[in-house]
Each structure stands twice: as C-alpha cells, then as structure tokens.
Motif scaffolding. Structure first.
Motif, PDB file in Angstrom:
ATOM      1  N   ASP A 107      69.621 -72.035  35.058  1.00  0.00           N
ATOM      2  CA  ASP A 107      68.536 -72.990  35.205  1.00  0.00           C
ATOM      3  C   ASP A 107      67.478 -72.363  36.115  1.00  0.00           C
ATOM      4  O   ASP A 107      67.257 -72.806  37.235  1.00  0.00           O
ATOM      5  CB  ASP A 107      69.080 -74.300  35.801  1.00  0.00           C
ATOM      6  CG  ASP A 107      68.011 -75.363  35.938  1.00  0.00           C
ATOM      7  OD1 ASP A 107      67.010 -75.292  35.201  1.00  0.00           O
ATOM      8  OD2 ASP A 107      68.167 -76.252  36.799  1.00  0.00           O
ATOM      9  N   HIS A 108      66.871 -71.283  35.634  1.00  0.00           N
ATOM     10  CA  HIS A 108      65.835 -70.602  36.391  1.00  0.00           C
ATOM     11  C   HIS A 108      64.805 -70.035  35.426  1.00  0.00           C
ATOM     12  O   HIS A 108      65.035 -70.006  34.215  1.00  0.00           O
ATOM     13  CB  HIS A 108      66.413 -69.522  37.313  1.00  0.00           C
ATOM     14  CG  HIS A 108      67.363 -68.586  36.638  1.00  0.00           C
ATOM     15  ND1 HIS A 108      66.949 -67.509  35.885  1.00  0.00           N
ATOM     16  CD2 HIS A 108      68.717 -68.576  36.597  1.00  0.00           C
ATOM     17  CE1 HIS A 108      68.000 -66.869  35.426  1.00  0.00           C
ATOM     18  NE2 HIS A 108      69.086 -67.494  35.837  1.00  0.00           N
ATOM     19  N   LYS A 109      63.696 -69.566  35.949  1.00  0.00           N
ATOM     20  CA  LYS A 109      62.547 -69.237  35.101  1.00  0.00           C
ATOM     21  C   LYS A 109      62.803 -68.119  34.088  1.00  0.00           C
ATOM     22  O   LYS A 109      62.211 -68.123  33.027  1.00  0.00           O
ATOM     23  CB  LYS A 109      61.305 -68.945  35.937  1.00  0.00           C
ATOM     24  CG  LYS A 109      61.315 -67.623  36.640  1.00  0.00           C
ATOM     25  CD  LYS A 109      59.996 -67.348  37.333  1.00  0.00           C
ATOM     26  CE  LYS A 109      60.050 -65.958  37.889  1.00  0.00           C
ATOM     27  NZ  LYS A 109      58.845 -65.261  37.950  1.00  0.00           N
ATOM     28  N   LEU A 115      67.251 -63.867  29.907  1.00  0.00           N
ATOM     29  CA  LEU A 115      68.540 -63.334  30.348  1.00  0.00           C
ATOM     30  C   LEU A 115      69.697 -63.733  29.431  1.00  0.00           C
ATOM     31  O   LEU A 115      70.622 -62.946  29.201  1.00  0.00           O
ATOM     32  CB  LEU A 115      68.825 -63.808  31.779  1.00  0.00           C
ATOM     33  CG  LEU A 115      70.168 -63.461  32.398  1.00  0.00           C
ATOM     34  CD1 LEU A 115      70.380 -61.952  32.451  1.00  0.00           C
ATOM     35  CD2 LEU A 115      70.267 -64.072  33.801  1.00  0.00           C
ATOM     36  N   LEU A 116      69.662 -64.935  28.911  1.00  0.00           N
ATOM     37  CA  LEU A 116      70.801 -65.474  28.156  1.00  0.00           C
ATOM     38  C   LEU A 116      71.288 -64.598  27.005  1.00  0.00           C
ATOM     39  O   LEU A 116      72.511 -64.417  26.858  1.00  0.00           O
ATOM     40  CB  LEU A 116      70.499 -66.894  27.676  1.00  0.00           C
ATOM     41  CG  LEU A 116      70.712 -67.961  28.736  1.00  0.00           C
ATOM     42  CD1 LEU A 116      70.024 -69.267  28.349  1.00  0.00           C
ATOM     43  CD2 LEU A 116      72.199 -68.180  28.996  1.00  0.00           C
ATOM     44  N   PRO A 117      70.438 -64.032  26.169  1.00  0.00           N
ATOM     45  CA  PRO A 117      70.968 -63.196  25.080  1.00  0.00           C
ATOM     46  C   PRO A 117      71.804 -62.017  25.591  1.00  0.00           C
ATOM     47  O   PRO A 117      72.874 -61.720  25.050  1.00  0.00           O
ATOM     48  CB  PRO A 117      69.707 -62.705  24.348  1.00  0.00           C
ATOM     49  CG  PRO A 117      68.667 -63.723  24.653  1.00  0.00           C
ATOM     50  CD  PRO A 117      68.967 -64.198  26.051  1.00  0.00           C
ATOM     51  N   SER A 118      71.340 -61.369  26.638  1.00  0.00           N
ATOM     52  CA  SER A 118      72.092 -60.257  27.209  1.00  0.00           C
ATOM     53  C   SER A 118      73.373 -60.749  27.881  1.00  0.00           C
ATOM     54  O   SER A 118      74.435 -60.135  27.749  1.00  0.00           O
ATOM     55  CB  SER A 118      71.210 -59.499  28.204  1.00  0.00           C
ATOM     56  OG  SER A 118      71.894 -58.407  28.743  1.00  0.00           O
ATOM     57  N   ALA A 119      73.276 -61.861  28.593  1.00  0.00           N
ATOM     58  CA  ALA A 119      74.457 -62.418  29.259  1.00  0.00           C
ATOM     59  C   ALA A 119      75.557 -62.732  28.240  1.00  0.00           C
ATOM     60  O   ALA A 119      76.741 -62.481  28.491  1.00  0.00           O
ATOM     61  CB  ALA A 119      74.085 -63.669  30.045  1.00  0.00           C
ATOM     62  N   LEU A 143      80.811 -73.169  41.195  1.00  0.00           N
ATOM     63  CA  LEU A 143      81.598 -73.006  39.972  1.00  0.00           C
ATOM     64  C   LEU A 143      81.613 -74.301  39.168  1.00  0.00           C
ATOM     65  O   LEU A 143      81.397 -74.286  37.948  1.00  0.00           O
ATOM     66  CB  LEU A 143      83.022 -72.551  40.309  1.00  0.00           C
ATOM     67  CG  LEU A 143      83.946 -72.332  39.121  1.00  0.00           C
ATOM     68  CD1 LEU A 143      83.416 -71.243  38.193  1.00  0.00           C
ATOM     69  CD2 LEU A 143      85.343 -71.979  39.613  1.00  0.00           C
ATOM     70  N   GLU A 144      81.849 -75.416  39.830  1.00  0.00           N
ATOM     71  CA  GLU A 144      81.854 -76.712  39.138  1.00  0.00           C
ATOM     72  C   GLU A 144      80.523 -76.992  38.458  1.00  0.00           C
ATOM     73  O   GLU A 144      80.479 -77.431  37.308  1.00  0.00           O
ATOM     74  CB  GLU A 144      82.175 -77.842  40.119  1.00  0.00           C
ATOM     75  CG  GLU A 144      83.627 -77.933  40.510  1.00  0.00           C
ATOM     76  CD  GLU A 144      83.868 -79.041  41.521  1.00  0.00           C
ATOM     77  OE1 GLU A 144      83.161 -80.073  41.470  1.00  0.00           O
ATOM     78  OE2 GLU A 144      84.761 -78.864  42.363  1.00  0.00           O
ATOM     79  N   GLN A 145      79.416 -76.744  39.174  1.00  0.00           N
ATOM     80  CA  GLN A 145      78.085 -76.971  38.601  1.00  0.00           C
ATOM     81  C   GLN A 145      77.861 -76.086  37.380  1.00  0.00           C
ATOM     82  O   GLN A 145      77.349 -76.541  36.349  1.00  0.00           O
ATOM     83  CB  GLN A 145      76.994 -76.680  39.630  1.00  0.00           C
ATOM     84  CG  GLN A 145      76.854 -77.715  40.696  1.00  0.00           C
ATOM     85  CD  GLN A 145      75.793 -77.303  41.722  1.00  0.00           C
ATOM     86  OE1 GLN A 145      75.442 -76.127  41.837  1.00  0.00           O
ATOM     87  NE2 GLN A 145      75.295 -78.276  42.469  1.00  0.00           N
ATOM     88  N   ALA A 146      78.224 -74.834  37.489  1.00  0.00           N
ATOM     89  CA  ALA A 146      78.009 -73.898  36.385  1.00  0.00           C
ATOM     90  C   ALA A 146      78.877 -74.256  35.181  1.00  0.00           C
ATOM     91  O   ALA A 146      78.414 -74.201  34.042  1.00  0.00           O
ATOM     92  CB  ALA A 146      78.285 -72.470  36.846  1.00  0.00           C
ATOM     93  N   LEU A 147      80.123 -74.621  35.430  1.00  0.00           N
ATOM     94  CA  LEU A 147      81.027 -74.977  34.327  1.00  0.00           C
ATOM     95  C   LEU A 147      80.591 -76.249  33.617  1.00  0.00           C
ATOM     96  O   LEU A 147      80.763 -76.377  32.401  1.00  0.00           O
ATOM     97  CB  LEU A 147      82.457 -75.135  34.838  1.00  0.00           C
ATOM     98  CG  LEU A 147      83.197 -73.848  35.173  1.00  0.00           C
ATOM     99  CD1 LEU A 147      84.499 -74.159  35.887  1.00  0.00           C
ATOM    100  CD2 LEU A 147      83.438 -73.010  33.925  1.00  0.00           C
ATOM    101  N   SER A 148      80.024 -77.190  34.348  1.00  0.00           N
ATOM    102  CA  SER A 148      79.638 -78.466  33.742  1.00  0.00           C
ATOM    103  C   SER A 148      78.227 -78.431  33.150  1.00  0.00           C
ATOM    104  O   SER A 148      77.807 -79.377  32.502  1.00  0.00           O
ATOM    105  CB  SER A 148      79.744 -79.601  34.762  1.00  0.00           C
ATOM    106  OG  SER A 148      78.813 -79.399  35.807  1.00  0.00           O
ATOM    107  N   PRO A 164      74.965 -76.714  30.781  1.00  0.00           N
ATOM    108  CA  PRO A 164      74.835 -76.412  29.352  1.00  0.00           C
ATOM    109  C   PRO A 164      75.324 -75.024  28.946  1.00  0.00           C
ATOM    110  O   PRO A 164      75.556 -74.773  27.773  1.00  0.00           O
ATOM    111  CB  PRO A 164      73.330 -76.552  29.086  1.00  0.00           C
ATOM    112  CG  PRO A 164      72.677 -76.438  30.402  1.00  0.00           C
ATOM    113  CD  PRO A 164      73.668 -76.917  31.426  1.00  0.00           C
ATOM    114  N   HIS A 165      75.514 -74.135  29.926  1.00  0.00           N
ATOM    115  CA  HIS A 165      75.984 -72.782  29.617  1.00  0.00           C
ATOM    116  C   HIS A 165      77.349 -72.509  30.242  1.00  0.00           C
ATOM    117  O   HIS A 165      77.693 -71.358  30.531  1.00  0.00           O
ATOM    118  CB  HIS A 165      74.946 -71.756  30.071  1.00  0.00           C
ATOM    119  CG  HIS A 165      73.615 -71.983  29.434  1.00  0.00           C
ATOM    120  ND1 HIS A 165      73.367 -71.731  28.107  1.00  0.00           N
ATOM    121  CD2 HIS A 165      72.461 -72.498  29.931  1.00  0.00           C
ATOM    122  CE1 HIS A 165      72.120 -72.060  27.817  1.00  0.00           C
ATOM    123  NE2 HIS A 165      71.554 -72.527  28.913  1.00  0.00           N
ATOM    124  N   GLY A 166      78.119 -73.565  30.427  1.00  0.00           N
ATOM    125  CA  GLY A 166      79.456 -73.438  31.005  1.00  0.00           C
ATOM    126  C   GLY A 166      80.356 -72.498  30.239  1.00  0.00           C
ATOM    127  O   GLY A 166      81.246 -71.872  30.817  1.00  0.00           O
TER     128      GLY A 166
END
Length: 178
Positions: A16-18, A23-27, A66-71, A73-75
């Motif tokens: 959730d950053h600019k 970044l997402l396709p590479s990630a 970790l909880e925030q990231a897992l819950s 949209p990209h968990g």
C-alpha cells in the motif's frame, strides 16, 4: 569457517505505497524463490533474519505488521514467507537494514560473516543494505532471482554495482545450498 545468514528484506508488506503497482509483478515472481530459499535455509539450520520497514508505525511490532500484511489484499504474497519460531526479526525505518538497527550487533553475536540478501527493492533497500554490509566487512551474496524491483533497468545496474563495487557474489538461488 564462515557462517551464513539469510536476510529477508521488506517482504512483510501490505503493498500500500506509491510504487506498489510497479513492484507487484516482480514481487510475484520472487516470492516462490524466496520461499524455497527459506525452506532450504531452515533445513540446513542457517539463521533466517527478517529486516522489515515499520511503515511509520512506531508502536507496532513485527507480529502486528505480519497480521496487517496477511489480512491485506496481497496477503498471498506474504503467507509463504512468514517467519517461524526460529526466525529473527529487525525493524528498520530507512532503506538499509543496518541504519540505526541492532542488526550488526546481532550478526556479530551470532558469529555471522556472510549474508544472503533477498527481498525488495533491488535498486533501493537491497542495494543500500549490500553497501552497508560491505563497509562492515560482511561477505554479500545476492541471488538475482530472489530480489524484486520497481524498475528493471535500475535493478540490473544495482546488481552490477553490488558485484563490481562491493565484491558481492551475484548468482541465482539454484547456486546456493544445492
């Protein structure tokens, strides 16, 4: 005899950053590679250290992140990379995993002198962490298929800089612990 640690940089992420869309396709391509390296490192009892941005949440700890990231949209990108009970965790506020963190002290206490850097972003946090590791006399390995980028051209330049200027061993994940 050298002792190695696997560093996982900024992979506990809500995206959730600019620059997230870039970044997402590479990630997405890097996550399975890092997950495989985590499994191999754990099987070989190689210490795993997560160094993660705190995203300005100064009252949070790694469990909350970790909880925030897992819950989010990209968990699904975070789930395969979750720390286990043996994992070590360092919170960072800036690009380098060393900048005002206890990481160097932790590494020295553990007798670690070789670092395998994985995570994101190649041309930012991974690059600056490699430089800071180099000036602290740690040997650096960067599996190029285990680091995600925002800009591919800058990532390639960063990998070349790490190799040439910092003596980093740039390889693929298949070259490690086979």
């Amino acid at each position: 005899m050298s002792k190695t640690a696997l560093l996982v940089i900024d992979m506990i992420n809500t995206y959730d950053h600019k620059d997230a869309d870039l970044l997402l396709p590479s990630a997405r391509t890097v996550v399975p590679v890092v997950a495989d390296l985590l499994g191999r490192a754990r099987d070989l009892s190689i210490p795993v250290i997560y160094a993660n941005d705190n995203f300005g949440e100064w009252r949070s700890h790694h469990g909350e992140l970790l909880e925030q990231a897992l819950s989010g949209p990209h968990g699904s990108l975070v789930k395969p990379l979750q720390p286990n009970s043996d994992s070590l965790f360092v919170m960072k506020a800036r690009h380098s995993v060393f900048f005002e963190t206890p990481l160097e002290y932790l590494l020295r206490q553990q007798g670690i002198d070789q670092l395998v850097l994985t995570g994101q972003v190649t041309e930012q946090c991974v690059l600056y962490s490699a430089l800071d590791a180099h000036i602290r006399h740690f040997e650096v390995t960067v599996p190029e298929n285990a680091v995600a980028h925002i800009h591919e051209d800058l990532a390639q330049a960063a990998l070349k800089m790490m190799e040439r200027n910092m003596g980093a061993y740039v390889c693929t994940s298949d070259d490690l612990w086979s």
